[in-house]
Scaffold this active site. Structure first.
Site, mmCIF file in Angstrom:
data_model
loop_
_atom_site.group_PDB
_atom_site.id
_atom_site.type_symbol
_atom_site.label_atom_id
_atom_site.label_comp_id
_atom_site.label_asym_id
_atom_site.label_seq_id
_atom_site.Cartn_x
_atom_site.Cartn_y
_atom_site.Cartn_z
ATOM 1 N N HIS A 1 -0.363 12.780 -30.371
ATOM 2 C CA HIS A 1 -0.908 11.452 -30.037
ATOM 3 C C HIS A 1 -1.529 10.780 -31.261
ATOM 4 C CE1 HIS A 1 -1.291 12.492 -25.490
ATOM 5 N NE2 HIS A 1 -0.132 11.926 -25.764
ATOM 6 N N GLU B 1 -4.956 17.084 -11.846
ATOM 7 C CA GLU B 1 -5.591 17.416 -13.114
ATOM 8 C C GLU B 1 -7.089 17.607 -12.961
ATOM 9 O OE1 GLU B 1 -3.329 15.907 -16.986
ATOM 10 O OE2 GLU B 1 -4.971 14.607 -16.413
ATOM 11 N N LYS C 1 7.038 22.869 -15.022
ATOM 12 C CA LYS C 1 6.094 21.773 -14.801
ATOM 13 C C LYS C 1 5.646 21.766 -13.343
ATOM 14 C CE LYS C 1 4.615 17.161 -15.651
ATOM 15 N NZ LYS C 1 4.834 15.837 -16.192
ATOM 16 N N ASN D 1 -0.322 19.907 -22.459
ATOM 17 C CA ASN D 1 -0.641 19.053 -23.604
ATOM 18 C C ASN D 1 -0.471 19.778 -24.938
ATOM 19 O OD1 ASN D 1 -1.240 16.658 -22.294
ATOM 20 N ND2 ASN D 1 -3.302 17.365 -21.790
ATOM 21 N N ARG E 1 -3.318 21.645 -15.872
ATOM 22 C CA ARG E 1 -2.310 20.770 -16.454
ATOM 23 C C ARG E 1 -2.523 20.606 -17.950
ATOM 24 N NH1 ARG E 1 0.010 16.178 -12.197
ATOM 25 N NH2 ARG E 1 1.380 15.650 -13.878
ATOM 26 N N GLU F 1 10.040 18.575 -25.600
ATOM 27 C CA GLU F 1 9.239 18.942 -24.414
ATOM 28 C C GLU F 1 9.819 20.194 -23.736
ATOM 29 O OE1 GLU F 1 6.386 17.416 -23.592
ATOM 30 O OE2 GLU F 1 6.504 15.353 -24.335
ATOM 31 N N HIS G 1 7.779 9.690 -28.926
ATOM 32 C CA HIS G 1 6.778 10.622 -28.396
ATOM 33 C C HIS G 1 7.189 12.087 -28.628
ATOM 34 C CE1 HIS G 1 3.834 12.404 -25.728
ATOM 35 N NE2 HIS G 1 4.813 13.007 -25.087
ATOM 36 N N ARG H 1 0.808 -1.233 0.000
ATOM 37 C CA ARG H 1 0.000 0.000 0.000
ATOM 38 C C ARG H 1 0.836 1.276 0.000
ATOM 39 N NH1 ARG H 1 -3.312 -3.177 3.407
ATOM 40 N NH2 ARG H 1 -5.175 -3.803 2.233
ATOM 41 N N HIS I 1 0.193 17.911 -28.116
ATOM 42 C CA HIS I 1 -0.031 16.499 -27.821
ATOM 43 C C HIS I 1 -1.275 15.907 -28.464
ATOM 44 C CE1 HIS I 1 3.291 17.016 -25.118
ATOM 45 N NE2 HIS I 1 3.203 15.792 -24.646
ATOM 46 N N LYS J 1 2.667 11.398 -11.964
ATOM 47 C CA LYS J 1 1.816 10.449 -12.710
ATOM 48 C C LYS J 1 2.586 9.157 -12.926
ATOM 49 C CE LYS J 1 -0.970 13.474 -15.629
ATOM 50 N NZ LYS J 1 -1.305 13.688 -17.041
HETATM 51 N N1 NAD Z 1 4.523 10.196 -15.915
HETATM 52 C C1 NAD Z 1 4.465 11.225 -16.731
HETATM 53 O O1 NAD Z 1 4.011 12.305 -16.382
HETATM 54 C C2 NAD Z 1 4.991 11.068 -18.125
HETATM 55 C C3 NAD Z 1 5.212 12.202 -18.916
HETATM 56 C C4 NAD Z 1 5.774 12.014 -20.167
HETATM 57 C C5 NAD Z 1 6.083 10.749 -20.625
HETATM 58 N N2 NAD Z 1 5.839 9.669 -19.825
HETATM 59 C C6 NAD Z 1 6.157 8.323 -20.266
HETATM 60 O O2 NAD Z 1 7.560 8.239 -20.438
HETATM 61 C C7 NAD Z 1 7.824 7.190 -21.355
HETATM 62 C C8 NAD Z 1 8.898 7.633 -22.303
HETATM 63 O O3 NAD Z 1 10.055 7.927 -21.582
HETATM 64 P P1 NAD Z 1 11.482 7.983 -22.280
HETATM 65 O O4 NAD Z 1 11.405 8.806 -23.491
HETATM 66 O O5 NAD Z 1 12.441 8.341 -21.238
HETATM 67 O O6 NAD Z 1 11.660 6.489 -22.822
HETATM 68 P P2 NAD Z 1 12.414 5.196 -22.254
HETATM 69 O O7 NAD Z 1 12.304 5.081 -20.797
HETATM 70 O O8 NAD Z 1 11.924 4.070 -23.077
HETATM 71 O O9 NAD Z 1 13.933 5.491 -22.636
HETATM 72 C C9 NAD Z 1 14.299 5.623 -23.999
HETATM 73 C C10 NAD Z 1 15.483 4.732 -24.359
HETATM 74 O O10 NAD Z 1 16.677 5.292 -23.829
HETATM 75 C C11 NAD Z 1 17.410 4.315 -23.094
HETATM 76 N N3 NAD Z 1 18.127 5.066 -22.066
HETATM 77 C C12 NAD Z 1 17.607 5.670 -20.983
HETATM 78 N N4 NAD Z 1 18.526 6.403 -20.374
HETATM 79 C C13 NAD Z 1 19.684 6.238 -21.060
HETATM 80 C C14 NAD Z 1 20.994 6.767 -20.927
HETATM 81 N N5 NAD Z 1 21.290 7.658 -19.971
HETATM 82 N N6 NAD Z 1 21.931 6.366 -21.802
HETATM 83 C C15 NAD Z 1 21.625 5.509 -22.801
HETATM 84 N N7 NAD Z 1 20.399 5.009 -23.000
HETATM 85 C C16 NAD Z 1 19.439 5.372 -22.140
HETATM 86 C C17 NAD Z 1 16.379 3.360 -22.614
HETATM 87 O O11 NAD Z 1 16.940 2.112 -22.341
HETATM 88 C C18 NAD Z 1 15.417 3.329 -23.800
HETATM 89 O O12 NAD Z 1 15.900 2.465 -24.787
HETATM 90 C C19 NAD Z 1 6.515 6.853 -22.028
HETATM 91 O O13 NAD Z 1 6.049 5.629 -21.551
HETATM 92 C C20 NAD Z 1 5.588 7.971 -21.585
HETATM 93 O O14 NAD Z 1 4.249 7.551 -21.475
HETATM 94 C C21 NAD Z 1 5.299 9.814 -18.597
HETATM 95 ZN ZN ZN Z 2 4.762 14.630 -23.770
#
Ligand code: NAD
Ligand code: ZN
Length: 367
Positions: free
Chosen positions: A253, A237, A227, A246, A242, A185, A267, A121, A249, A143
């Site tokens: 999307h 939200e 942010k 977007n 928030r 971003e 993305h 929990r 986005h 999130k």
């Molecule tokens: N929670 C939120 O508010 C929020 C906001 C935006 C995006 N997201 C989520 O984030 C995700 C995308 O995140 P991301 O773009 O970081 O993708 P990711 O976590 O898949 O990382 C991208 C790639 O980079 C590699 N990598 C990471 N750090 C590295 C480093 N320092 N050196 C070499 N390689 C490295 C990873 O292994 C992966 O292959 C999506 O699932 C999206 O939905 C969440």
């Molecule tokens: Zn985004």
């Protein structure tokens, strides 16, 4: 080193941004670790490069850490992988004081945060984001979640970390393409709320992307502040604030969906195109001077991001894209909601946009 406070009344925490933070993670995290045991969740790629650095740092303050690996990529954000993660964590017999540390990009952060919110929990949780996207976006705001066949991030929770540690040294190994996707971003924060920051990015963006750490820290701090400011006013939200985050986005999307959420379009890459589209729509609807839309596009293109769907190796149709947009959760009875600009640095939420005006722009863009 820079500190950005996230002053949530029930769970305030600080984002620390700097160099060599991973090596000195012991000192930086000691105050937040309530037990001598921690679990580090990372993906296989990030783990290979950075896990030993973090475990050594924790060992230096007598914290034993056990690693848990998740697969690389968005596919890991699924319910089956989430269940597997929970089981690996439970197998390590955590107690209520065992901290979960997310070491990786947004995928690792979202999965780990979600796990932290439900195991026993709620376990204490720390974020060490290693992609630019995670450093400026997903690690801030609380999130968490996973994807299902019904959509992205449709199962999850709001769960705040105890601390966020951003070590810009980790960007050295991040592929340029991923750096650029995160940079989209960063540009978003300038476009929606800070014209001076946008101008600063026009001047410094290329050097920042090429690896200048001082510039990276400054841009990350600015982005986290932007942010955090929104999150502090509208944590869950409920007030619509928030929504400004977007920007780019809705269309982004739609593109991601059309590309099947594949590596063919990241993305952030979709968001870059989406922001240009939203700016052009703002101009078309008479809210924005066309030169401002052109300026946004020019900067994104100058650093190496796509700004139009024409360069993507896939034929899109206006109807298919429009269908995704009306199915997006932001659509109400056929009319669309878009985040538009009235000037550089001034975004607003526009409701009741007629699909016809969006269709017309899509058709021009696809020609
Ligand atoms: N929670 C939120 O508010 C929020 C906001 C935006 C995006 N997201 C989520 O984030 C995700 C995308 O995140 P991301 O773009 O970081 O993708 P990711 O976590 O898949 O990382 C991208 C790639 O980079 C590699 N990598 C990471 N750090 C590295 C480093 N320092 N050196 C070499 N390689 C490295 C990873 O292994 C992966 O292959 C999506 O699932 C999206 O939905 C969440
Ligand atoms: Zn985004």
């Amino acid at each position: 080193m820079m500190h950005v406070p996230v002053a949530l009344s029930h769970a305030p925490y600080t984002i620390t941004i700097g160099e060599r933070l991973l090596t000195h993670a012991g000192e930086h995290l000691a105050a937040h670790l309530t037990s001598k045991k921690a679990i580090v969740v990372t993906d296989e790629a990030v783990g290979r490069i950075y896990l030993h650095r973090l475990s050594n740092a924790l060992a230096s303050i007598d914290v034993r850490s056990a690693p848990v690996l998740v697969p690389v990529g968005e596919g890991a954000k699924s319910l089956p992988h989430f269940t597997a993660l929970l089981e690996q964590i439970l197998a390590l017999a955590p107690d209520r004081n065992t901290t979960l540390i997310a070491l990786g990009g947004g995928v690792v952060g979202d999965l780990t945060g979600f796990a932290a919110s439900v195991v026993l929990r709620g376990l204490p949780f720390i974020q060490i984001p290693t992609t630019l996207l995670a450093q400026v976006d997903s690690s801030v705001g609380g999130k968490t979640g996973v994807n299902t066949a019904y959509g992205k991030n449709v199962v999850g929770s709001f769960y705040q970390p105890k601390a966020v540690l951003i070590d810009v040294d980790t960007l050295e190994t991040l592929p340029l393409r991923e750096r650029l996707a995160g940079y989209a971003e960063v540009v978003k924060y300038g476009a929606i709320g800070d014209a001076d920051f946008f101008a600063w990015l026009e001047h410094n963006g290329a050097a920042l992307l090429a690896g200048d750490k001082t510039l990276q820290m400054e841009a990350i701090a600015k982005s986290c502040k932007a942010k955090a400011a929104v999150v502090m006013q509208d944590e869950k939200e409920t007030k619509g604030l928030r929504a400004l985050l977007n920007f780019g986005h809705t269309f982004g999307h739609a593109l991601e969906a059309e590309m099947g959420y594949s590596d063919a379009l990241l993305h952030g890459e979709a968001v870059a195109i989406g922001m240009v589209f939203a700016a052009k729509l703002s101009a078309k609807l008479g809210h924005l001077a066309p030169e401002v839309a052109a300026r946004l596009e020019a900067h994104l293109r100058a650093v190496g991001l796509h700004t139009s769907v024409k360069n993507l190796q896939k034929p899109f149709t206006a109807e298919a894209l429009l269908t995704h947009m009306t199915h997006d959760k932001k659509a109400e009875n056929g009319a669309l909601t878009f985040v538009l600009l009235k000037a550089m640095g001034q975004a607003f939420v526009a409701k009741h946009i007629a699909p016809d005006s969006v269709r017309a722009l899509l058709q021009e863009e696809l020609m």
